[in-house]
Write a protein that holds these residues in place. Sequence first.
Motif, mmCIF file in Angstrom:
data_model
loop_
_atom_site.group_PDB
_atom_site.id
_atom_site.type_symbol
_atom_site.label_atom_id
_atom_site.label_comp_id
_atom_site.label_asym_id
_atom_site.label_seq_id
_atom_site.Cartn_x
_atom_site.Cartn_y
_atom_site.Cartn_z
ATOM 1 N N TRP A 86 -13.900 -1.664 0.406
ATOM 2 C CA TRP A 86 -14.045 -0.329 -0.146
ATOM 3 C C TRP A 86 -13.769 0.710 0.937
ATOM 4 O O TRP A 86 -14.174 0.574 2.081
ATOM 5 C CB TRP A 86 -15.461 -0.119 -0.707
ATOM 6 C CG TRP A 86 -15.692 -0.823 -1.997
ATOM 7 C CD1 TRP A 86 -16.413 -1.953 -2.181
ATOM 8 C CD2 TRP A 86 -15.187 -0.466 -3.281
ATOM 9 N NE1 TRP A 86 -16.403 -2.330 -3.503
ATOM 10 C CE2 TRP A 86 -15.659 -1.421 -4.206
ATOM 11 C CE3 TRP A 86 -14.395 0.577 -3.751
ATOM 12 C CZ2 TRP A 86 -15.365 -1.376 -5.562
ATOM 13 C CZ3 TRP A 86 -14.102 0.629 -5.109
ATOM 14 C CH2 TRP A 86 -14.582 -0.331 -6.002
ATOM 15 N N GLY A 87 -13.089 1.766 0.573
ATOM 16 C CA GLY A 87 -12.799 2.846 1.510
ATOM 17 C C GLY A 87 -11.516 2.677 2.282
ATOM 18 O O GLY A 87 -11.080 3.610 2.961
ATOM 19 N N ARG A 88 -10.888 1.508 2.210
ATOM 20 C CA ARG A 88 -9.630 1.297 2.911
ATOM 21 C C ARG A 88 -8.470 1.847 2.085
ATOM 22 O O ARG A 88 -8.446 1.722 0.865
ATOM 23 C CB ARG A 88 -9.412 -0.187 3.185
ATOM 24 C CG ARG A 88 -10.430 -0.785 4.156
ATOM 25 C CD ARG A 88 -10.150 -2.250 4.409
ATOM 26 N NE ARG A 88 -11.087 -2.811 5.371
ATOM 27 C CZ ARG A 88 -11.113 -4.098 5.748
ATOM 28 N NH1 ARG A 88 -10.228 -4.942 5.211
ATOM 29 N NH2 ARG A 88 -11.990 -4.514 6.632
ATOM 30 N N LYS A 89 -7.510 2.426 2.770
ATOM 31 C CA LYS A 89 -6.374 3.042 2.074
ATOM 32 C C LYS A 89 -5.598 2.020 1.251
ATOM 33 O O LYS A 89 -5.180 2.307 0.131
ATOM 34 C CB LYS A 89 -5.445 3.724 3.084
ATOM 35 C CG LYS A 89 -4.249 4.410 2.415
ATOM 36 C CD LYS A 89 -3.435 5.209 3.386
ATOM 37 C CE LYS A 89 -2.204 5.820 2.719
ATOM 38 N NZ LYS A 89 -2.521 6.619 1.536
ATOM 39 N N GLN A 90 -5.414 0.821 1.803
ATOM 40 C CA GLN A 90 -4.635 -0.170 1.056
ATOM 41 C C GLN A 90 -5.369 -0.591 -0.217
ATOM 42 O O GLN A 90 -4.739 -0.908 -1.230
ATOM 43 C CB GLN A 90 -4.335 -1.387 1.928
ATOM 44 C CG GLN A 90 -5.571 -2.162 2.384
ATOM 45 C CD GLN A 90 -5.183 -3.417 3.151
ATOM 46 O OE1 GLN A 90 -4.020 -3.749 3.283
ATOM 47 N NE2 GLN A 90 -6.180 -4.124 3.662
ATOM 48 N N THR A 91 -6.700 -0.580 -0.169
ATOM 49 C CA THR A 91 -7.465 -0.900 -1.369
ATOM 50 C C THR A 91 -7.306 0.193 -2.413
ATOM 51 O O THR A 91 -7.099 -0.080 -3.602
ATOM 52 C CB THR A 91 -8.950 -1.090 -1.026
ATOM 53 O OG1 THR A 91 -9.086 -2.169 -0.093
ATOM 54 C CG2 THR A 91 -9.764 -1.403 -2.283
ATOM 55 N N ALA A 92 -7.419 1.448 -1.977
ATOM 56 C CA ALA A 92 -7.242 2.573 -2.903
ATOM 57 C C ALA A 92 -5.861 2.540 -3.535
ATOM 58 O O ALA A 92 -5.708 2.764 -4.741
ATOM 59 C CB ALA A 92 -7.468 3.891 -2.169
ATOM 60 N N THR A 93 -4.843 2.239 -2.714
ATOM 61 C CA THR A 93 -3.476 2.164 -3.236
ATOM 62 C C THR A 93 -3.344 1.048 -4.260
ATOM 63 O O THR A 93 -2.705 1.213 -5.305
ATOM 64 C CB THR A 93 -2.485 1.953 -2.087
ATOM 65 O OG1 THR A 93 -2.577 3.050 -1.173
ATOM 66 C CG2 THR A 93 -1.054 1.862 -2.616
ATOM 67 N N ALA A 94 -3.962 -0.113 -3.950
ATOM 68 C CA ALA A 94 -3.890 -1.248 -4.875
ATOM 69 C C ALA A 94 -4.544 -0.918 -6.210
ATOM 70 O O ALA A 94 -4.016 -1.255 -7.279
ATOM 71 C CB ALA A 94 -4.565 -2.467 -4.247
ATOM 72 N N ILE A 95 -5.691 -0.238 -6.161
ATOM 73 C CA ILE A 95 -6.381 0.140 -7.395
ATOM 74 C C ILE A 95 -5.545 1.132 -8.194
ATOM 75 O O ILE A 95 -5.374 0.997 -9.415
ATOM 76 C CB ILE A 95 -7.769 0.725 -7.076
ATOM 77 C CG1 ILE A 95 -8.682 -0.364 -6.508
ATOM 78 C CG2 ILE A 95 -8.394 1.352 -8.321
ATOM 79 C CD1 ILE A 95 -10.018 0.165 -6.009
ATOM 80 N N GLN A 96 -5.008 2.139 -7.510
ATOM 81 C CA GLN A 96 -4.189 3.147 -8.194
ATOM 82 C C GLN A 96 -2.952 2.523 -8.829
ATOM 83 O O GLN A 96 -2.578 2.863 -9.954
ATOM 84 C CB GLN A 96 -3.785 4.243 -7.208
ATOM 85 C CG GLN A 96 -4.959 5.106 -6.754
ATOM 86 C CD GLN A 96 -4.650 5.917 -5.509
ATOM 87 O OE1 GLN A 96 -3.529 5.886 -5.008
ATOM 88 N NE2 GLN A 96 -5.637 6.635 -5.007
ATOM 89 N N ASP A 97 -2.320 1.596 -8.114
ATOM 90 C CA ASP A 97 -1.141 0.927 -8.669
ATOM 91 C C ASP A 97 -1.507 0.087 -9.892
ATOM 92 O O ASP A 97 -0.773 0.064 -10.890
ATOM 93 C CB ASP A 97 -0.487 0.038 -7.606
ATOM 94 C CG ASP A 97 0.192 0.850 -6.509
ATOM 95 O OD1 ASP A 97 0.379 2.059 -6.697
ATOM 96 O OD2 ASP A 97 0.530 0.260 -5.460
ATOM 97 N N ALA A 98 -2.652 -0.611 -9.805
ATOM 98 C CA ALA A 98 -3.080 -1.451 -10.919
ATOM 99 C C ALA A 98 -3.418 -0.609 -12.140
ATOM 100 O O ALA A 98 -3.107 -0.969 -13.278
ATOM 101 C CB ALA A 98 -4.281 -2.297 -10.504
ATOM 102 N N VAL A 99 -4.043 0.541 -11.903
ATOM 103 C CA VAL A 99 -4.371 1.449 -12.996
ATOM 104 C C VAL A 99 -3.104 2.002 -13.628
ATOM 105 O O VAL A 99 -2.951 2.041 -14.855
ATOM 106 C CB VAL A 99 -5.274 2.585 -12.473
ATOM 107 C CG1 VAL A 99 -5.368 3.707 -13.511
ATOM 108 C CG2 VAL A 99 -6.662 2.061 -12.146
ATOM 109 N N ALA A 100 -2.169 2.446 -12.768
ATOM 110 C CA ALA A 100 -0.929 3.044 -13.268
ATOM 111 C C ALA A 100 -0.116 2.049 -14.086
ATOM 112 O O ALA A 100 0.514 2.418 -15.078
ATOM 113 C CB ALA A 100 -0.104 3.575 -12.106
ATOM 114 N N SER A 101 -0.118 0.792 -13.676
ATOM 115 C CA SER A 101 0.676 -0.217 -14.386
ATOM 116 C C SER A 101 -0.016 -0.737 -15.631
ATOM 117 O O SER A 101 0.598 -1.417 -16.455
ATOM 118 C CB SER A 101 0.982 -1.390 -13.450
ATOM 119 O OG SER A 101 -0.204 -2.103 -13.126
ATOM 120 N N GLY A 102 -1.314 -0.434 -15.770
ATOM 121 C CA GLY A 102 -2.045 -0.888 -16.944
ATOM 122 C C GLY A 102 -2.436 -2.342 -16.914
ATOM 123 O O GLY A 102 -2.800 -2.901 -17.942
#
Length: 513
Positions: free
Chosen positions: A97-113
């Motif tokens: 939690w709090g790592r940039k790569q984690t945030a990016t992974a979550i955002q990508d997963a959300v965006a792709s559905g």
Amino acid sequence: MPEIRPLLLAVDDDPDDRERLAQELGRRYDADYQIVVEPDADAAVATLAAARGADQPIALVLAAQWMAGLNGSQLLSQVKTSSPRTKRGLLIATDDWGRKQTATAIQDAVASGCIDHFLATPRSTPDEGFHRTVTAMLQEWRTLELHEAQGSPLLSERPAFDDHGQFDLVVIGAGPAGLAAAVNGASEGLDTLVIERDQIGGQAGSSSMIRNYLGFERGVSGAELADRAYQQAWAFGTCFLVGSEVTAITCGYDHHLVHTGDGQPISARVVILAMGVAYRRLGIPALERLSGSGVFYGASPAEAKQFEGRRVAVVGAGNSAGQAALHFAKWASQVTMLVRGTSLEASMSKYLIDAIGAAHNVEVRLRTTVVDGAGDVALESVRVHDAAAGTDENLAIEGLFVMIGAAPHTGWLDDQIKRDAHGFVVAGAELIHDRLLDDWLLPRGPKPFETSFPGVFAVGDVRSRSTKRVASSVGEGAVAIRVVHEFLETREKYAALRRAPVASTPDELGDPL
């Protein structure tokens, strides 16, 4: 023969996290689900294949993001393709939690559905935060399964009217605005009826995920939000008439009559119009299948951050399309505007045209239409036709925002309820601004949300100049009830001057208030 329990699968290559997952899931869900915890994605894929081969329902898959081989997002993307009704949760270890790569992974997963939720791996026994999310996903899955198997028994009920169907408040439309009005009206003592011609939730009910609604940090599906609001309104005593279309309103002095195509007129002291709008769609099957997974009708600013560094396209040539393109350009690597006409000047303000021309990452393609799209789980490309060149071309696009207009459900209203040039209902101070009060009936001006006929209000997307966001529609529906109470209080003062008996037919309504 024993009943096959639905599968609840978790996968994590960290031994300690895997052990805690097995303990937490086993203690809480083992009686109703088959709990399987696998050490890697390959084993998880095999387990899923075996479940499908045995016709075993797959309720939920939880996958750790950072694993060797397939990571969690990649595995859950495969799950969405092979088992689209299965709920999918992305597990994030505490240290990540709090790592940039984690945030990016979550955002990508959300965006792709490819995920429904993200959650932390359990840290304690019991970990109630973990279980809150897991239980919510299982509830969503169970609800979808029940609706598919037998429909929704609650939504199929019809209210028991008295002889004339008399209510304090009739709300027309069961989208976010209408449901909010029903919850607040019924909870404050108004005898309330909601009439919905199609489905509970309206346009928002078909949204796969609403991510900027207050209080739902991981987002909430439109169907779930609508179902919760429906049950809340029903618990306060709201009656629902679903599958029935309103054909006319006869506005009157003491009350109004609401006419439906399949019954006797319904009497209402106050009517709230909350019919919403229907966004014009492209009608392309491949893109309809990906609605909510890279294909969006209308554009919310909340979606822009999810497409950081990606390529998006905006279909449309109006001011709203231009504003959306400029907003997405702040995040996306490339924004392509697909315009059917030969120029922007006929439909877009000059300041927007100038701003688009100055934006380095916004491209405008004129005389271009979308003809097809592709993507297994989320949108990967669209096929466009260039009318000038007479050629087709595939564009690598991960987000398509269709902004070709919206039509309000107001064609059945008569001229007593004033509308703007596009059919949206004009209400409140806008009636004065637009000079539509020539035949206003009262010595006071219209109240907020009040239409050109006293006692008829409009909220949500159907109202002219509304924000057209779920949160604002909910707010309008709630605030309108306060205004309704004010109207009823002042109405009694005017009604005392010339009281008329309650009517049951249009001829008995008398002079309007």
